[in-house]
Write a protein that holds these residues in place. Sequence first.
Motif, PDB file in Angstrom:
ATOM      1  N   GLU A 378      -9.957  -7.850 -26.614  1.00  0.00           N
ATOM      2  CA  GLU A 378      -9.656  -6.658 -25.811  1.00  0.00           C
ATOM      3  C   GLU A 378      -8.790  -5.677 -26.583  1.00  0.00           C
ATOM      4  N   SER A 379      -7.839  -6.194 -27.353  1.00  0.00           N
ATOM      5  CA  SER A 379      -6.998  -5.281 -28.147  1.00  0.00           C
ATOM      6  C   SER A 379      -7.825  -4.542 -29.193  1.00  0.00           C
ATOM      7  N   HIS A 380      -8.779  -5.266 -29.855  1.00  0.00           N
ATOM      8  CA  HIS A 380      -9.640  -4.583 -30.846  1.00  0.00           C
ATOM      9  C   HIS A 380     -10.524  -3.540 -30.162  1.00  0.00           C
ATOM     10  N   LEU A 381     -11.077  -3.923 -29.000  1.00  0.00           N
ATOM     11  CA  LEU A 381     -11.922  -2.958 -28.283  1.00  0.00           C
ATOM     12  C   LEU A 381     -11.107  -1.739 -27.837  1.00  0.00           C
ATOM     13  N   ALA A 382      -9.896  -1.987 -27.339  1.00  0.00           N
ATOM     14  CA  ALA A 382      -9.054  -0.868 -26.905  1.00  0.00           C
ATOM     15  C   ALA A 382      -8.696   0.030 -28.084  1.00  0.00           C
ATOM     16  N   TRP A 383      -8.430  -0.598 -29.270  1.00  0.00           N
ATOM     17  CA  TRP A 383      -8.123   0.222 -30.448  1.00  0.00           C
ATOM     18  C   TRP A 383      -9.309   1.092 -30.839  1.00  0.00           C
ATOM     19  N   ALA A 384     -10.523   0.462 -30.868  1.00  0.00           N
ATOM     20  CA  ALA A 384     -11.714   1.246 -31.236  1.00  0.00           C
ATOM     21  C   ALA A 384     -11.992   2.330 -30.194  1.00  0.00           C
ATOM     22  N   GLU A 385     -11.811   1.957 -28.912  1.00  0.00           N
ATOM     23  CA  GLU A 385     -12.042   2.936 -27.840  1.00  0.00           C
ATOM     24  C   GLU A 385     -11.074   4.100 -27.945  1.00  0.00           C
ATOM     25  N   GLY A 386      -9.794   3.771 -28.150  1.00  0.00           N
ATOM     26  CA  GLY A 386      -8.787   4.828 -28.267  1.00  0.00           C
ATOM     27  C   GLY A 386      -9.045   5.723 -29.464  1.00  0.00           C
ATOM     28  N   ARG A 387      -9.450   5.115 -30.588  1.00  0.00           N
ATOM     29  CA  ARG A 387      -9.740   5.938 -31.766  1.00  0.00           C
ATOM     30  C   ARG A 387     -10.911   6.879 -31.504  1.00  0.00           C
ATOM     31  N   THR A 388     -11.978   6.335 -30.874  1.00  0.00           N
ATOM     32  CA  THR A 388     -13.148   7.178 -30.567  1.00  0.00           C
ATOM     33  C   THR A 388     -12.788   8.302 -29.598  1.00  0.00           C
ATOM     34  N   LEU A 389     -12.013   7.939 -28.547  1.00  0.00           N
ATOM     35  CA  LEU A 389     -11.614   8.972 -27.570  1.00  0.00           C
ATOM     36  C   LEU A 389     -10.712  10.014 -28.208  1.00  0.00           C
ATOM     37  N   ALA A 390      -9.805   9.564 -29.089  1.00  0.00           N
ATOM     38  CA  ALA A 390      -8.911  10.531 -29.753  1.00  0.00           C
ATOM     39  C   ALA A 390      -9.709  11.503 -30.614  1.00  0.00           C
ATOM     40  N   ASN A 391     -10.669  10.961 -31.393  1.00  0.00           N
ATOM     41  CA  ASN A 391     -11.493  11.852 -32.220  1.00  0.00           C
ATOM     42  C   ASN A 391     -12.314  12.810 -31.352  1.00  0.00           C
ATOM     43  N   MET A 392     -12.860  12.270 -30.231  1.00  0.00           N
ATOM     44  CA  MET A 392     -13.678  13.115 -29.350  1.00  0.00           C
ATOM     45  C   MET A 392     -12.831  14.224 -28.715  1.00  0.00           C
ATOM     46  N   PHE A 393     -11.624  13.847 -28.211  1.00  0.00           N
ATOM     47  CA  PHE A 393     -10.754  14.856 -27.596  1.00  0.00           C
ATOM     48  C   PHE A 393     -10.288  15.886 -28.623  1.00  0.00           C
ATOM     49  N   ASP A 394     -10.025  15.414 -29.841  1.00  0.00           N
ATOM     50  CA  ASP A 394      -9.623  16.352 -30.891  1.00  0.00           C
ATOM     51  C   ASP A 394     -10.739  17.347 -31.176  1.00  0.00           C
ATOM     52  N   PHE A 395     -11.982  16.818 -31.287  1.00  0.00           N
ATOM     53  CA  PHE A 395     -13.111  17.701 -31.546  1.00  0.00           C
ATOM     54  C   PHE A 395     -13.329  18.674 -30.389  1.00  0.00           C
ATOM     55  N   LEU A 396     -13.223  18.165 -29.141  1.00  0.00           N
ATOM     56  CA  LEU A 396     -13.425  19.046 -27.981  1.00  0.00           C
ATOM     57  C   LEU A 396     -12.350  20.124 -27.900  1.00  0.00           C
ATOM     58  N   SER A 397     -11.081  19.733 -28.182  1.00  0.00           N
ATOM     59  CA  SER A 397     -10.014  20.745 -28.138  1.00  0.00           C
ATOM     60  C   SER A 397     -10.224  21.805 -29.210  1.00  0.00           C
ATOM     61  N   LYS A 398     -10.654  21.381 -30.410  1.00  0.00           N
ATOM     62  CA  LYS A 398     -10.904  22.376 -31.470  1.00  0.00           C
ATOM     63  C   LYS A 398     -12.085  23.275 -31.101  1.00  0.00           C
ATOM     64  N   GLU A 399     -13.146  22.671 -30.523  1.00  0.00           N
ATOM     65  CA  GLU A 399     -14.285  23.487 -30.103  1.00  0.00           C
ATOM     66  C   GLU A 399     -13.896  24.465 -29.010  1.00  0.00           C
ATOM     67  N   LEU A 400     -13.035  24.012 -28.071  1.00  0.00           N
ATOM     68  CA  LEU A 400     -12.576  24.912 -27.013  1.00  0.00           C
ATOM     69  C   LEU A 400     -11.797  26.090 -27.590  1.00  0.00           C
ATOM     70  N   LEU A 401     -10.911  25.791 -28.535  1.00  0.00           N
ATOM     71  CA  LEU A 401     -10.164  26.882 -29.166  1.00  0.00           C
ATOM     72  C   LEU A 401     -11.094  27.844 -29.900  1.00  0.00           C
ATOM     73  N   ARG A 402     -12.096  27.265 -30.595  1.00  0.00           N
ATOM     74  CA  ARG A 402     -13.020  28.127 -31.333  1.00  0.00           C
ATOM     75  C   ARG A 402     -13.826  29.011 -30.383  1.00  0.00           C
ATOM     76  N   LEU A 403     -14.316  28.416 -29.263  1.00  0.00           N
ATOM     77  CA  LEU A 403     -15.073  29.212 -28.288  1.00  0.00           C
ATOM     78  C   LEU A 403     -14.206  30.300 -27.659  1.00  0.00           C
ATOM     79  N   GLN A 404     -12.951  29.968 -27.371  1.00  0.00           N
ATOM     80  CA  GLN A 404     -12.064  30.990 -26.810  1.00  0.00           C
ATOM     81  C   GLN A 404     -11.850  32.133 -27.784  1.00  0.00           C
ATOM     82  N   GLU A 405     -11.667  31.799 -29.065  1.00  0.00           N
ATOM     83  CA  GLU A 405     -11.486  32.854 -30.059  1.00  0.00           C
ATOM     84  C   GLU A 405     -12.760  33.683 -30.206  1.00  0.00           C
ATOM     85  N   GLU A 406     -13.928  33.003 -30.177  1.00  0.00           N
ATOM     86  CA  GLU A 406     -15.181  33.758 -30.263  1.00  0.00           C
ATOM     87  C   GLU A 406     -15.347  34.687 -29.068  1.00  0.00           C
ATOM     88  N   GLN A 407     -14.980  34.193 -27.862  1.00  0.00           N
ATOM     89  CA  GLN A 407     -15.079  35.068 -26.682  1.00  0.00           C
ATOM     90  C   GLN A 407     -14.142  36.252 -26.778  1.00  0.00           C
TER      91      GLN A 407
END
Length: 533
Positions: A378-407
């Motif tokens: 469970e600890s390994h799964l939670a680590w992998a899950e957290g890493r994936t979610l962190a990368n996904m949230f980071d990418f989404l936040s950067k995309e949101l900032l980019r879309l806002q700047e484009e708008q």
Amino acid sequence: TVGTQTDYRDGEAQTDPYSPEYIVHSASIPELLTLATLTWGRGLPAGLAEVEMIERARAKRAWEASLPPLDSASQIAKRRKMMDDMEKKEWAFREQEIEKLQELRLEVLKKLLWRRKEKENELDFKRLDAQWQNHQRALEEKLKKNQHNCALMVRKLIAKRKNVRGKLMRRDIIEDYADFASQTYAPLSRIGYFPDNHAERYMVKNYYLNTFAGLCELEATLPNSVTQVQIQAPKPKCSTTKTGFIRRSARLEAELAQVHQALLDKKNKVKEPKKPLRFLEKIEKPVPQPPTPSLEKPSIEEEETELAVICLQKLLRGRAVQNMMFEGKEKRLELIQELRTTHALQEDVQLLIKAEKQETLALQQQHDLHMHKLSQIESHLAWAEGRTLANMFDFLSKELLRLQEEQRIHAFVMLAERQRRMREAEESGRRQVEEMQRQEEDEIFRQVREGELHQSTVDSYLEDIILSSMENTAEEQAKEEIQRMAVEINDIAYEMENRRTRLQSEEIVAELVYSFLIPEIEKNSFKEKGKES
């Protein structure tokens, strides 16, 4: 007639440059007056943009001077063509200026975005630095704690190594008092002695200094000359005035007297005779103190004998305790045998309980191992899950900032495009008004020229009368003709109305709708679309 110099520079007191009055002759218009709209701070001193504006104004004046006169139709057409070409050039220049302004705004926007990105990077760096500092501080504290524990264990090992054989060491009091680094003079706080706990014991306590009654008694024993001081003011050596000041003449006399006395002392100075030699005096030495008593150090044989006696005492005491236990066992032998018989009957039950206990312990150990494996998974799964979610949230936040700047950039572009269209519409309206005014002026000029060159006042008067009479007669004839044609058309229409069928009437209605109603609706819808756009 009087020259002055200020404490300030001319630049600190200077305001706008001086503009003198001027007189313009009616025959000449100097080029310098075209720059009268430029003032200090608003165009002056002239820069590159002002120089370009002056050059364009010169070129436009030269172009206006080169326009053909309005004396013939060919010249008018040539003049109109030149004016159209000039207007196109002006429109192209204005479009270039608008594009430059848009480029400047985009550059400013890029700089602002770059600055914001730099600030965000700086904040991230500071946050990481703070976390690193906290981590380093925790490591240093842990290292200090480990070093303290290490020193403590080393001291314990050294103390144990000093007495490996377990021999009893007597305290040598004389050696302790002779060594100023011993525990007698400098006890260690880790042993349990804190010298600052009872610091009040070393304070001087005096009745005459710490109490009011003691101070009063001490003051009563002192003479009056100590408590009541009488000071007499010194008398001035020179004569003074009533107000207490020394006169200048008296001061000079005192100085002259001091100089005269110094000269006399130097003149009458007598050499002092040499001092006689002193005899040697005997200095008695103090009585020497008696020697410090010392104890004889016991020999090694005596120490060994004493240690052997102590060991023998331990053995005898242990043997005595063993004998006491043996006597008690002998006294209670029957009770012990009874207890052994009862326990012998319960051995089978105890074996079963022991087997069940071992089985339960084995099952519990297996369960613990299984739970440990599950927690690791469970600890390994939670680590992998957290890493994936962190990368996904980071990418989404950067995309949101980019879309806002484009708008935001798109909004700026739309605003600039809207302003450009509004300016083009204003310029086109202004151009239409200018065209209409020019046509009206051309028509007025043409009519004036024709009236002045080809017609006279009497001819125009007679022509007006003839034209009015002709218009009246033509109007009367037209009315009669229209009334006659209307009667004929009505008769024909009534006759056709009576003859036509329902299909013919529907065709007529469809032609009217197609030729009048539909074009009107399309025209209105086109106007509404234009207003909305």
